[in-house]
Structure formats: structure tokens, C-alpha cells
Design an enzyme around this catalytic site. Structure first.
Site, PDB file in Angstrom:
ATOM      1  N   LYS A  24      51.576  44.519  36.771  1.00 33.02           N
ATOM      2  CA  LYS A  24      50.753  43.360  36.433  1.00 33.02           C
ATOM      3  C   LYS A  24      49.921  43.639  35.193  1.00 33.02           C
ATOM      4  CE  LYS A  24      46.740  42.566  38.618  1.00 33.02           C
ATOM      5  NZ  LYS A  24      45.656  42.175  37.673  1.00 33.02           N
ATOM      6  N   ASN A  25      49.373  44.859  35.112  1.00 34.92           N
ATOM      7  CA  ASN A  25      48.465  45.195  34.022  1.00 34.92           C
ATOM      8  C   ASN A  25      49.179  45.473  32.705  1.00 34.92           C
ATOM      9  OD1 ASN A  25      46.259  44.871  35.679  1.00 34.92           O
ATOM     10  ND2 ASN A  25      46.174  47.030  36.254  1.00 34.92           N
ATOM     11  N   ARG A  98      41.351  36.528  34.123  1.00 34.88           N
ATOM     12  CA  ARG A  98      40.562  37.005  32.989  1.00 34.88           C
ATOM     13  C   ARG A  98      41.424  37.249  31.746  1.00 34.88           C
ATOM     14  NH1 ARG A  98      37.302  39.145  37.222  1.00 34.88           N
ATOM     15  NH2 ARG A  98      35.090  38.919  36.771  1.00 34.88           N
ATOM     16  N   CYS A 122      38.852  38.590  40.417  1.00 36.64           N
ATOM     17  CA  CYS A 122      38.273  39.094  41.655  1.00 36.64           C
ATOM     18  C   CYS A 122      36.791  39.392  41.480  1.00 36.64           C
ATOM     19  CB  CYS A 122      38.997  40.369  42.097  1.00 36.64           C
ATOM     20  SG  CYS A 122      40.708  40.082  42.592  1.00 36.64           S
ATOM     21  N   ARG A 127      31.874  42.874  35.403  1.00 34.93           N
ATOM     22  CA  ARG A 127      32.888  42.946  34.357  1.00 34.93           C
ATOM     23  C   ARG A 127      32.467  42.168  33.104  1.00 34.93           C
ATOM     24  NH1 ARG A 127      38.967  42.060  36.785  1.00 34.93           N
ATOM     25  NH2 ARG A 127      39.050  43.835  38.154  1.00 34.93           N
ATOM     26  N   ASP A 312      41.775  51.171  41.791  1.00 35.25           N
ATOM     27  CA  ASP A 312      42.687  50.319  42.561  1.00 35.25           C
ATOM     28  C   ASP A 312      43.429  51.088  43.649  1.00 35.25           C
ATOM     29  OD1 ASP A 312      42.073  48.001  41.215  1.00 35.25           O
ATOM     30  OD2 ASP A 312      43.630  48.241  39.718  1.00 35.25           O
ATOM     31  N   VAL A 334      33.760  53.035  38.938  1.00 36.07           N
ATOM     32  CA  VAL A 334      34.299  52.087  37.967  1.00 36.07           C
ATOM     33  C   VAL A 334      33.708  50.696  38.156  1.00 36.07           C
ATOM     34  CG1 VAL A 334      36.411  51.040  37.057  1.00 36.07           C
ATOM     35  CG2 VAL A 334      36.415  53.440  37.783  1.00 36.07           C
ATOM     36  N   ARG A 420      48.507  37.496  43.420  1.00 30.73           N
ATOM     37  CA  ARG A 420      48.174  37.730  42.009  1.00 30.73           C
ATOM     38  C   ARG A 420      48.782  39.043  41.514  1.00 30.73           C
ATOM     39  NH1 ARG A 420      42.696  38.696  40.947  1.00 30.73           N
ATOM     40  NH2 ARG A 420      43.488  38.898  38.827  1.00 30.73           N
TER      41      ARG A 420
END
Length: 440
Positions: A24-25, A98, A122, A127, A312, A334, A420
Site C-alpha cells: 500500500k505504501n 492522506r 486513521c 500527523r 505497523d 512513532v 484500506r
């Protein structure tokens, strides 16, 4: 909130094989990078997740023509007719993501203007987007904050800059890369993120004609070029999904082969997985994860940017740690609000105490951060079924793992968030022998 829910009869080991596709990233950022090319790009190994569909919708609003192969894993993105999109349309498509902020640099290069709505995603921390906006200002962007979002223009074009990030933010690093490649002159980025997905994005940009040098000590140099062409690239696998299924195998005393996974990008996770008491075998086409029997062991984890233990990864692993003999501690450095999911685990019988100001320790290796939290997990504690509402992406998958581990029946609601970042997770649960009823 979404209407999807699943009723799980827990206590059964997950066994079988599932496949993990592109990260996803990376996939979503690679799609944005296609805006920079003069010719079409081809992205392979694309995951079927809602974040990808959100970005596809935003690209289509801006005139990008998208075509897919029969199984939807290969996407062709043609940016020949990029145009300005209406603010209301952007807001309607982007409310849950985002990603729109990463459109800024490419759209400023292509159109001279960009707009981003209030950012969603989320609720695991503030952030702030200040890192992004400060970087864009350094390139010469003029930023105007509006009631509906943020408007950006570049009246004098974008020029290379010297930028040092206060924290090695993945998103801000991506912002700089996507902006610097076509900016006039050289950009020096210090304290950059160096996650595998960042390196994969750099590989994509280099295929397009960019000149990017990754130096030691988190320094990246980008020499701006006049134009870029399209790319043909296979996305790196999703490390987060792979670790989540591994944690599910461990928590349920199961045996799961995760296809498409590579060892190198998972090494930090694999070390911790072994310390906890899990076992794994590395194969050319994936990694097999299983619970070998016997007691699980407690561990102390400090989350950090790559090559540290990813934030994560900790949430799915917490469920397995509730079954370990002894006390485990997780220092979350984080995000400042990532332990909200533990309330549901305590409701199911876990013993987890969250320290909102973090904890000191004589053996800390990661620098103590002002906003960090800590969770102390005491086990083993049997889990029993409960009604749970999914709070966020990774926490939501952790709730699925808890429901699969628990004795009795659980109802998990608001499942749409999980889609997602987890491709076809309902079908994968079926492949692994889970006992459940899904209602959409």
C-alpha cells in the site's frame, strides 16, 4: 463508519497459504509519480485495496486515463491530458486518505497549481503536514490556507533546495522526491526516511529519468531534470500485511505460508518473531510462519523508523504477546496515539496497561521521544469473544486476530477501514480455515 461486519467463532488455528501483493505504501505513491511522466506508466503487482481506488479516483479527476488488465493487478496510467480538478470533487474523493498532499509537487510542475482538502486517514496521532508544507515552501511554492483546504501555486516555478527534516518522515521524504526530480537545480535532503518503499519509489523515479543519489547517514541528493518519461515497474510486496498474517499464525497456534514475501525487507520483524517463540522458513516464493508449540516468550520492543521495528508491526504482534508467559513492553515512539486498540483486547481478557507518557528504561536503544507511549502486556491470558468496533487500519486487523484467537464468538464491526490496506482479507480468512460469517 461502514456497515460491514464479521462474526467469528474463534479458537481455531489458521492454516494454509495466502498471497501478498504490492505494498500500500508504495503502490499509491507510484501512481502519483505517474503524473510526472510525459508518457504512460505501467505499474504491476497492484493490490486490490480501497486506498488504491481512492488514488485512482483522484488521478481520473485530474485527467489521467487508467486501464487495467483482466485480474486488476497491472495498471496503465496515461497522464497525457492532466488538468485542474474541481475542489469539491477532490474533497469528495479524498476524504478518507492522506495521499492528496503528495499530488502537490507533481501538479505544481504540470499545472502550476494544486489543491488539497483537509486530510483524513486513521486517527492514531496528529500527523501534522507541516513537514510537507515547509518543504514545498523551500522549493518556491506559495501556500494559502482556505476554509476548505490548502491552495498552492508556483508563480516562479520550483527550484532545488537544501532541506533537513526534523524527523525522518516517510511522507515528507516522498514529498521531497516527487517535487525535486523536476525542480531546477539540485536538492539535498537530510534526515530522510530510507524505508524499502522509499527506495522502491526512488527506483521508479530513476526509471523515469531522474538522477537520485542515496548517500550514507540518511542523505539523498536529487539533480533536477527537464522532463521525465513513464515507467514500467513491479511494486515491492507489502511488509505490513506479511507481518500481520505472521502474527495471526502465532497467536492462533497456526501455520501460514505467506507468498510473495522476501526475507531482506522482513529481517527486523523475523528476529523479534523468533525471540517471541515463533518459527519460520524462508522460501524463494515466500515465508512460512508457524507456532512450533510450547510457551511463547515475552519481549521488549521499541518501534522506530527503518531499519528499526515498524510501528505497523507492533499492533498485530500485541495479540500474540497476550499469550506469552511473562511481561512484555512495547515502547511506541512513532505515533502518539496507537494503543487505543488495546481497550478491546482488555475487554476480551487481556492484561494490557498503557502509559500515556511512556516509560524510561536502562536498556533503551531508541531515543526517547516527547510524545511516545508504552504498553505493558502481562500474559498468558485466555481471550474470550466480544463485540468489537474497528478503530483504525492496523488496530482493526489486530482485533480480527484477537477474535480468531479467542474462545467463543466475536462480532467485529466497521470492517471497511481494514480494506484500506489488506487485500481480499475475507477471502484469505476462508483460505486459512477460519470459522466466520461475513455480512456486507
Amino acid at each position: 463508519m461502514t456497515s460491514d461486519e464479521i462474526i467469528i467463532n474463534g479458537g481455531r488455528p489458521l492454516k494454509g497459504r495466502i498471497e501478498v501483493r504490492g505494498a500500500k505504501n508504495l503502490a499509491t505513491k507510484a501512481m502519483v509519480a505517474a503524473l510526472l511522466g510525459k508518457t504512460p506508466s505501467v505499474l504491476r503487482n497492484v493490490p486490490n485495496i480501497s486506498d488504491v481506488r481512492v488514488v485512482a479516483g483522484l488521478l481520473a479527476l485530474h485527467g489521467v486515463l487508467i486501464t487495467r488488465n483482466e485480474d486488476q493487478t497491472e495498471w496503465r496510467l496515461d497522464p497525457s491530458n492532466v488538468e485542474v480538478a474541481h475542489q469539491a470533487d477532490i474533497d469528495a474523493h479524498a476524504g478518507s486518505s492522506r495521499i492528496p498532499i503528495l499530488f502537490c509537487g507533481p501538479l505544481l510542475h504540470r499545472l502550476g497549481e494544486a489543491f488539497i482538502p483537509d486530510l483524513g486517514g486513521c486517527r492514531i496521532g496528529d500527523r501534522p503536514i507541516d513537514f510537507h508544507l515547509d518543504a514545498l515552501r523551500n522549493f518556491g511554492a506559495v501556500i494559502e490556507k482556505l476554509p476548505s483546504g490548502i491552495s498552492l501555486t508556483a508563480p516562479n516555478g520550483l527550484k532545488g533546495a537544501n532541506i533537513e527534516l526534523p524527523y525522518p518522515s516517510v511522507g515528507a521524504t516522498e514529498q521531497v522526491l516527487l517535487t525535486a526530480v523536476l525542480a531546477e537545480g539540485q536538492t539535498e535532503l537530510r534526515n530522510a526516511a530510507i524505508e524499502p518503499e522509499i527506495i522502491d519509489l526512488i527506483c521508479i523515479l530513476q526509471k523515469m529519468g531522474a538522477i537520485i543519489t542515496v548517500e550514507p547517514n540518511r542523505v539523498i541528493f536529487i539533480e533536477g531534470v527537464p522532463e521525465l518519461r513513464g515507467y514500467d515497474h513491479r511494486a515491492i510486496f507489502d511488509r505490513n500485511e506479511a507481518a500481520s498474517w505472521a502474527a495471526a499464525a502465532l497467536a492462533t497456534k497456526g501455520d501460514v505460508f505467506v507468498g510473495g514475501v522476501k526475507q531482506e525487507e522482513m529481517m527486523t520483524f523475523l528476529n523479534v518473531f523468533r525471540k517471541v517463540g515463533g518459527d519460520f522458513d524462508v522460501h524463494d516464493d515466500g515465508i512460512r510462519f508457524w507456532h512450533p508449540g510450547g510457551a511463547l516468550k515475552p519481549v521488549t520492543i521499541e518501534t522506530d523508523v527503518h531499519p528499526g521495528f515498524m510501528t505497523d508491526w507492533q499492533q498485530p504482534l500485541v495479540v500474540a504477546l497476550t499469550q506469552a508467559e511473562g511481561t512484555s513492553t512495547i515502547h511506541e515512539t512513532v505515533y502518539e496515539n496507537r494503543f487505543g486498540f488495546t481497550d478491546a483486547l482488555n475487554k476480551m481478557g487481556a492484561e494490557i496497561t498503557v502509559y500515556k507518557d511512556g516509560l524510561n528504561g536502562d536498556t533503551r536503544r531508541v531515543m526517547r521521544r516527547e510524545f511516545e507511549q508504552a504498553a505493558v502486556i502481562t500474559g498468558p491470558t485466555p481471550l474470550t469473544g466480544a463485540d468489537i468496533e474497528v478503530p483504525d487500519l492496523r488496530g482493526g486487523f489486530s482485533h480480527l486476530i484477537a477474535a480468531l484467537t479467542a474462545e467463543g464468538q466475536s462480532k467485529v464491526t466497521n470492517l471497511g477501514i481494514i480494506s484500506r490496506g489488506y487485500e481480499n482479507f475475507i477471502e484469505k480468512l476462508r483460505l486459512l480455515g477460519a470459522d466466520f460469517v461475513f455480512e456486507s
